[in-house]
Design a protein around this motif. Structure first.
Motif, mmCIF file in Angstrom:
data_model
loop_
_atom_site.group_PDB
_atom_site.id
_atom_site.type_symbol
_atom_site.label_atom_id
_atom_site.label_comp_id
_atom_site.label_asym_id
_atom_site.label_seq_id
_atom_site.Cartn_x
_atom_site.Cartn_y
_atom_site.Cartn_z
ATOM 1 N N GLU A 1 109.145 -36.070 14.109
ATOM 2 C CA GLU A 1 108.802 -35.109 15.162
ATOM 3 C C GLU A 1 107.288 -35.019 15.288
ATOM 4 O OE1 GLU A 1 110.271 -31.261 14.069
ATOM 5 O OE2 GLU A 1 109.174 -31.218 12.172
ATOM 6 N N THR B 1 109.723 -40.618 18.421
ATOM 7 C CA THR B 1 110.268 -39.601 17.518
ATOM 8 C C THR B 1 111.789 -39.600 17.616
ATOM 9 O OG1 THR B 1 110.168 -37.781 19.128
ATOM 10 C CG2 THR B 1 108.215 -38.166 17.775
ATOM 11 N N ILE C 1 121.139 -34.033 21.282
ATOM 12 C CA ILE C 1 120.808 -34.282 22.688
ATOM 13 C C ILE C 1 122.070 -34.043 23.518
ATOM 14 C CG2 ILE C 1 120.112 -36.014 24.391
ATOM 15 C CD1 ILE C 1 117.819 -35.279 22.651
ATOM 16 N N MET D 1 113.256 -40.461 21.543
ATOM 17 C CA MET D 1 112.201 -39.913 22.391
ATOM 18 C C MET D 1 110.952 -40.792 22.318
ATOM 19 S SD MET D 1 112.770 -35.858 21.620
ATOM 20 C CE MET D 1 113.249 -36.194 19.930
ATOM 21 N N HIS E 1 119.909 -42.289 21.450
ATOM 22 C CA HIS E 1 118.807 -41.676 22.203
ATOM 23 C C HIS E 1 117.594 -41.528 21.298
ATOM 24 C CE1 HIS E 1 122.534 -40.310 24.213
ATOM 25 N NE2 HIS E 1 121.830 -40.510 25.308
#
Length: 358
Positions: free
Chosen positions: A279, A297, A342, A241, A239
């Motif tokens: 981040e 990120t 996550i 972002m 995963h």
């Protein structure tokens, strides 16, 4: 002291001209879970007096020298960062410390206890575990507890942080290297170069140092291929972002701005189609997408952690041997992990509902 001042008899009687001798027995201090085998030579009873000269073990000195040779502390952003030997350990006469180093991204209580279990004498923590001055050292604060545990176990801590980010071949170049597998030529530059007034005193290999990297690709590469390259290079992430413009589909990328950790300030003037960092705050990401850019990120320390295994471990091993250390052991922490995960709300763990794990 003025001629007319006299020390009261009750105080003067307690003043001794002899140095105060205290028995130094790490095996007594390190009782129970934290006992260190290498400190338990019953034939040695070293004494530390008020006039004793304390120093680091030779192995600690060589680890520090090796890290400074690989990533000079002058390259760190000392306007805010805190790098170098943050906690020292003590050489005990007649006793050698284990020639073991533990690498970690973050120094947590779990990592400190791992270092004790694995008999490490030095921890190299990428992130500093001391940033600001301490007004007390107690067990109530996790950071201070770590300091006490490691002092009791005679373990030193060294942190290189932004010196690793800035150095050629360091953290950000490692991230930039992940773009080299697309069959295209790349051109690499530094987003925030370090002044030559700082690098001039260093070996020529460090003249071209600085924070952040801009990678220009020889021809457009599909966004999906870049995302896959980073997912694999950072340890097989499932995963990631992504913040992308809502008014258009950005399918191909010709330039990527890269900075490990929290890179928004470093990359703010970097003109790239895509920004890759650990981040980023909401407003930075929103502003970039309105400019037509894509932001990726992966969580702060996920952008850094694999560097320890892939690059720093073999680098430090080789440098220690170059420093004359025979058979050094450089380990990578198994307890170190990003605090964030996550969660799929459809498959949350049983313990989150007060149930035993299945």
């Amino acid at each position: 002291m003025s001629a007319g001042f006299k020390i009261p008899i009750r105080i003067a009687s307690r003043i001794s001209t002899k140095p105060l001798a205290l028995p130094y027995k790490p095996s007594i201090l390190l009782s129970g879970y934290f006992k260190r085998g290498y400190c338990q030579n019953i034939n040695i009873n070293p004494t530390i007096t008020m006039t004793s000269t304390l120093e680091s073990p030779q192995f600690t000195k060589r680890v520090v020298a090796a890290m400074r040779a690989l990533y000079p502390e002058q390259l760190a952003d000392k306007a805010w960062d805190n790098v170098g030997l943050l906690q020292e350990n003590i050489a005990v006469a007649g006793q050698d410390v284990p020639q073991t180093v533990l690498l970690t991204n973050d120094l947590t209580v779990a990592v400190a206890e791992e270092a004790i279990r694995k008999r490490a004498s030095v921890i190299v923590s990428y992130h500093p575990f001391i940033f600001r001055g301490l007004k007390s050292v107690t067990l109530a604060d996790p950071q201070q507890r770590i300091l006490l545990q490691l002092a009791q176990a005679n373990i030193a801590v060294y942190s290189p942080h932004t010196a690793v980010d800035a150095a050629p071949g360091g953290m950000n170049d490692w991230l930039a290297d992940m773009l080299d597998g697309h069959g295209v030529e790349t051109k690499r530059s530094i987003c925030q170069p370090i002044s030559s007034s700082i690098t001039a005193s260093l070996p020529p290999a460090f003249f071209n140092s600085g924070y952040g990297r801009l990678v220009e690709l020889g021809h457009p590469v599909y966004l999906g291929n870049i995302i896959k390259a980073y997912a694999e290079g950072l340890g097989g992430l499932n995963h990631i972002m992504i913040a992308a413009p809502k008014d258009k589909k950005v399918t191909t990328i010709r330039s990527v701005g890269i900075c490990a950790g929290s890179g928004a300030d470093v990359l703010k003037n970097c003109d790239a189609d895509m920004i890759v960092t650990g981040e980023m705050t909401h407003h930075y990401a929103l502003a970039l997408t309105m400019k037509g850019k894509v932001v990726m990120t992966v969580f702060h320390s996920n952008s850094e952690r694999k560097f320890l295994k892939k690059r720093l471990q073999p680098q430090l091993q080789a440098q220690l041997e170059k420093e004359g250390v025979k058979h050094p052991e450089v380990l990578v922490s198994e307890e170190d992990a990003d605090p964030f995960e996550i969660w799929d709300v459809r498959k949350m763990p049983a313990w989150a509902f007060g149930k035993d794990s299945e």
